[in-house]
Structures are given as structure tokens and as C-alpha cells.
Write an enzyme that holds these catalytic residues in place. Structure first.
Site, PDB file in Angstrom:
ATOM      1  N   SER A 263      36.981  -0.506 100.035  1.00  0.00           N
ATOM      2  CA  SER A 263      37.019  -1.736 100.821  1.00  0.00           C
ATOM      3  C   SER A 263      35.623  -2.338 100.951  1.00  0.00           C
ATOM      4  O   SER A 263      34.993  -2.653  99.950  1.00  0.00           O
ATOM      5  CB  SER A 263      37.676  -1.450 102.176  1.00  0.00           C
ATOM      6  OG  SER A 263      38.021  -2.636 102.838  1.00  0.00           O
ATOM      7  N   ASP A 358      48.522  -4.257  98.301  1.00  0.00           N
ATOM      8  CA  ASP A 358      47.479  -4.288  99.321  1.00  0.00           C
ATOM      9  C   ASP A 358      47.753  -5.460 100.270  1.00  0.00           C
ATOM     10  O   ASP A 358      47.719  -6.619  99.864  1.00  0.00           O
ATOM     11  CB  ASP A 358      46.114  -4.445  98.641  1.00  0.00           C
ATOM     12  CG  ASP A 358      44.944  -4.296  99.612  1.00  0.00           C
ATOM     13  OD1 ASP A 358      45.149  -4.461 100.821  1.00  0.00           O
ATOM     14  OD2 ASP A 358      43.828  -4.021  99.134  1.00  0.00           O
ATOM     15  N   HIS A 391      46.276  -0.571 100.348  1.00  0.00           N
ATOM     16  CA  HIS A 391      44.822  -0.711 100.438  1.00  0.00           C
ATOM     17  C   HIS A 391      44.114   0.636 100.475  1.00  0.00           C
ATOM     18  O   HIS A 391      43.075   0.823  99.839  1.00  0.00           O
ATOM     19  CB  HIS A 391      44.473  -1.509 101.694  1.00  0.00           C
ATOM     20  CG  HIS A 391      43.025  -1.857 101.833  1.00  0.00           C
ATOM     21  ND1 HIS A 391      42.407  -2.803 101.042  1.00  0.00           N
ATOM     22  CD2 HIS A 391      42.068  -1.379 102.692  1.00  0.00           C
ATOM     23  CE1 HIS A 391      41.130  -2.904 101.391  1.00  0.00           C
ATOM     24  NE2 HIS A 391      40.912  -2.057 102.387  1.00  0.00           N
TER      25      HIS A 391
END
Length: 451
Positions: A263, A358, A391
Site C-alpha cells: 500500500s 481491491d 488489498h
């Protein structure tokens, strides 16, 4: 119940020594209960070791329910159940026998682990104390209905820290980090491990990588000790300190450093590979090719944060889950291009991993844009996109977390992902990450992979 990993995995990793005494419940009824890694009984293994669950001593075609459960460090219960039917010999092998229902269906050797779910909603199974294992109870119950008749059980300890791996707290200069050293003199390839905007010092992925032969530095950069939860700016020199610290460790090979991030940590990994010397390989997990959230200040320049509008965040029905996938401005708009990381300047190798499901942000779209930009400059880059993955692509056999609290933002975030597809993606991604670093950080006379 017997659980067996591929041959050699336990020896390669070096596992915590097995304790004396047999598994709990071994004398119950006539059902044989044991945990084995690579064949012989061994109730302990590494978290990323696949296991094979077998049940012996059942009646032919006997219906049973298998249950896996563990409690995390906060006491939260996670469990999974699946219904099976024994074969004609009274044995059950999860590597061959299909689940007839429950937490999953079909032939899933690791289904009891990747389908673990918390009793409370929006809980993420994460290892905070790497010095203790997850203890997974595996139980066999009579029938497919009432599970009051326990036939047998055993416990599988799943460690993130292999035997002989050293954990060293690092508070040198400004650094807030933990160094993990594989057993032996080395030298070993060196990695820096970065997690996302939730902050903190996250150690379990780094400790697993050290158990697989990498000197790994887990690095905190926000929301930890005196590091602010949402700093006004991140200084590139802080990350340069981490690189220099790792390079001077005598156990680290002089062939260059690898960096991986998830991320927000992913775009930081790309920036480190672009602006700092000594980075030879970088892995972006669910990341982007632009600087996100917080400006990055370098020597004589600042990469601004990609613009966003929180007014475009969506709240999912009555659940209160927040979907941030539309808050960022269009990354193709030339007005945002000064936020792009000029990765084409880097001599490092790149690996991008993303999930098509995601729900936090459009990481697959952003990764594809970064890959395209690099390839336009003739740069070598690897990319893998996973259908059904969310994610939070974690080490394998950690269960999917579709939603959880974001510690910095203080809201419940929708991460996305489908259970089976996400589990398969994590297995594949973990293999790719290790193979990628072995390939690009290790001399050709050293085996590229220990998987």
C-alpha cells in the site's frame, strides 16, 4: 489428524524445537491424531508452510466435521468448519477429499487455515508478538450436525520466527526498526520491509523472510513511538538511514538491497529504489507509481502527495464500511504528474503485485500504469494481477481480511477480496516475492530460491 508439508521445508527454515509429549487428544476414541511436517510427527512449523491434514481410524464413509480454531493475542476467536465423509478405508485426506460444505467446498488442503473467521466482524488476524506462535487446534467431530461428539484433536503451532533467527530492536539515529538475522554467518541478501498507512512497526512478514534466508529490517515510518500518526512530510533521508544501516551489517551481501512494501509502503519502496543508491530490487504490493497521502521530501526536491477528495469516499450500506477507491484524482490527468515517481531513472528491478478486487483503492489500475511507464523506457519489470484478490495481500495461509479498522484514520475500511481466490493469490505472490529477490540480490552461484 496429520499435517504434512513438502519435504525439506522445515529443515530449510529451521523451526523452533518441538516440545516433549504428544498432541492433545491422542487417546480419544480410535481416531488417530497427530501433526506431521514432511512425514514424521512434528507439531510445529512456519506460518507459510503448507500442511496436509489426514484423519485415520474412522468408519467407512463416516460423516465428520473438521474444525480449526485459534485465539489471537487479544483473545479474539477465529474458527473454520468443513464437513467431510471418510473413504472406504475409514481415512480422510484433505489433499484429496472434497469438503461437502461449511467454510468452503471442494478439495482444499489448506482450507481450514485460509478460511478462519473471527466471531466479531471486521477483525484482522495479524501477529504482533513474533516470539510466540499461532496455536491452531484441529478437531474432528462426529456427523454433520451437532458437534458435541469430539472424536479427536491436535494442535499445530505456526511460527513466524524460525529456530536460530535473531530479533534485534534497532533505535539507531532516527531509526525505529527491528532487524532479523537468519542463523549462520552469511552473508545473506538484505531486505527492508514496509507496511502501509496504518503505521506501527509490523514484524511478522520480516521475521518470516528472515526464516527463509534474508536479513530483513522491518521499518516503522509513522504512528509508532514518537513518529506522528499522519506526518506533514516524510523525509527521504530517514529511509536512506535505513538503507545505510542495513548495508553496513556484516551478514548482508554486498550485491545490493531489496525493498518491499504494501500500500503506502509500496510507493515508498519505489521511491527508495528511484532516489537512493544501493537498492537493487523493489516489490510493490497493492501500491501505485505515484507518491500517495504524504509529501516526500528529498535532497533539493519534494514529491507532492497525489491529490484526493475525501468527499468522494463511499460508505457501504448499514455496515459503515468506508470505500476509498474513488477519492484519488485521475492519475492520468497531467495536473497530477508531478506526483509520479520517476522510476525510469532507477537501475533497480521491479515486481508489481495487485488484486482485481481491491476495494481500498484502484491498485491494479495504478500498477498497470506504472508498469506501462517503465516498459516505455525499456525497463525490466514483472507484474502479476490476481482475480478475486483484495488489498491486503499477506503471507500465505493468513485468512482474508475483507474489512477492518484503519488505526490512523479511525474508520472501518473495506479491503475487498474473495476467500478462495485471495488465498491462492497469497500463495503465488509469496513464491514470486522470494524468487524475485533471490534472483536479483544473490550471486549466480547461490541457489535462487529456498522454497
Amino acid at each position: 489428524v496429520a499435517a504434512g508439508a513438502r519435504a525439506g521445508s522445515a529443515a530449510d527454515a529451521g523451526l523452533p524445537p518441538a516440545g516433549a509429549g504428544g498432541p492433545a487428544g491422542a487417546g480419544m476414541a480410535a481416531v488417530a491424531v497427530a501433526v506431521a511436517v514432511a512425514g514424521p510427527p512434528a507439531p510445529r512449523c512456519l506460518l507459510d508452510d503448507p500442511v496436509r491434514v489426514r484423519v485415520a481410524g474412522l468408519a467407512p464413509w463416516q460423516p465428520v466435521t473438521l474444525r480449526a480454531s485459534l485465539r489471537d493475542e487479544s483473545g479474539e476467536l477465529f474458527e473454520a468448519r468443513a464437513r467431510y465423509r471418510a473413504g472406504s478405508s475409514g481415512e480422510l485426506d484433505l489433499g484429496r477429499s472434497p469438503a461437502l460444505g461449511g467454510s468452503y467446498r471442494g478439495v482444499e488442503p489448506m482450507g481450514l487455515l485460509w478460511s478462519l473467521r473471527a466471531e466479531a466482524p471486521y477483525k484482522r488476524l495479524a501477529k504482533r508478538n513474533v516470539l510466540t506462535p499461532f496455536r491452531v487446534d484441529l478437531e474432528v467431530y462426529e456427523g454433520h450436525g451437532d458437534t458435541s461428539c469430539l472424536l479427536g484433536k491436535c494442535t499445530n503451532e505456526r511460527w513466524v520466527l524460525g529456530e536460530g533467527v535473531k530479533r534485534i530492536s534497532v533505535r539507531e539515529g532516527r531509526l525505529k526498526a527491528t532487524l532479523f538475522l537468519p542463523p549462520g554467518r552469511g552473508p545473506f541478501p538484505g531486505l527492508i520491509d514496509l507496511y502501509g498507512s496504518g503505521g506501527g512497526l509490523v514484524e511478522y512478514r520480516a521475521s518470516l523472510l528472515a526464516s527463509r534466508g534474508f536479513v530483513t529490517l522491518a521499518l516503522a515510518y509513522m504512528a509508532f513511538e514518537d513518529l506522528p500518526a499522519m506526518p506533514d512530510v516524510l523525509e527521504l533521508s530517514y529511509f536512506e538511514e535505513a538503507v545505510n544501516f542495513l548495508r553496513k551489517q556484516p551478514q548482508v551481501k554486498a550485491t545490493g538491497i531489496g525493498v518491499l512494501g504494501l500500500s503506502k509502503g509500496a510507493d515508498l519502496a519505489l521511491s527508495m529504489a528511484t532516489f537512493l543508491p544501493g537498492i537493487k530490487a523493489a516489490v510493490s504490493i497493492s501500491g501505485s507509481g505515484f507518491n500517495s497521502l504524504i509529501p516526500l521530501q528529498g535532497d533539493g526536491f519534494t514529491l507532492p502527495a497525489h491529490p484526493y477528495d475525501l468527499g468522494r469516499m463511499k460508505t457501504k450500506d448499514e455496515s459503515g464500511l468506508v470505500d476509498f477507491s474513488d477519492v484519488l484524482h485521475d492519475h492520468r490527468d497531467p495536473a497530477t504528474w508531478d506526483c509520479h515517481i520517476p522510476m525510469e531513472r532507477s537501475s533497480a528491478k521491479f515486481l508489481f503485485l495487485s488484486g482485481l478486487d481491491d476495494m481500498n483503492w484502484k491498485s491494479d489500475l495504478y500498477c498497470r500504469d506504472a508498469v506501462q511507464r517503465l516498459r516505455q523506457y525499456g525497463r525490466e519489470v514483472e507484474f502479476c494481477s490476481y482475480s478475486g484478490a483484495g488489498h491486503l495481500l499477506e503471507p500465505p495461509y493468513l485468512p482474508l481480511c475483507q474489512a477492518s479498522i484503519h488505526k490512523v484514520l479511525g474508520v472501518f475500511v473495506h479491503w475487498g477480496g474473495q476467500w478462495r481466490e485471495h488465498a491462492k493469490a497469497q500463495e503465488d505472490a509469496w513464491r514470486r516475492i522470494q524468487a524475485f529477490f533471490w534472483q536479483h540480490l544473490v550471486d549466480s552461484d547461490i541457489p535462487r530460491s529456498k522454497m
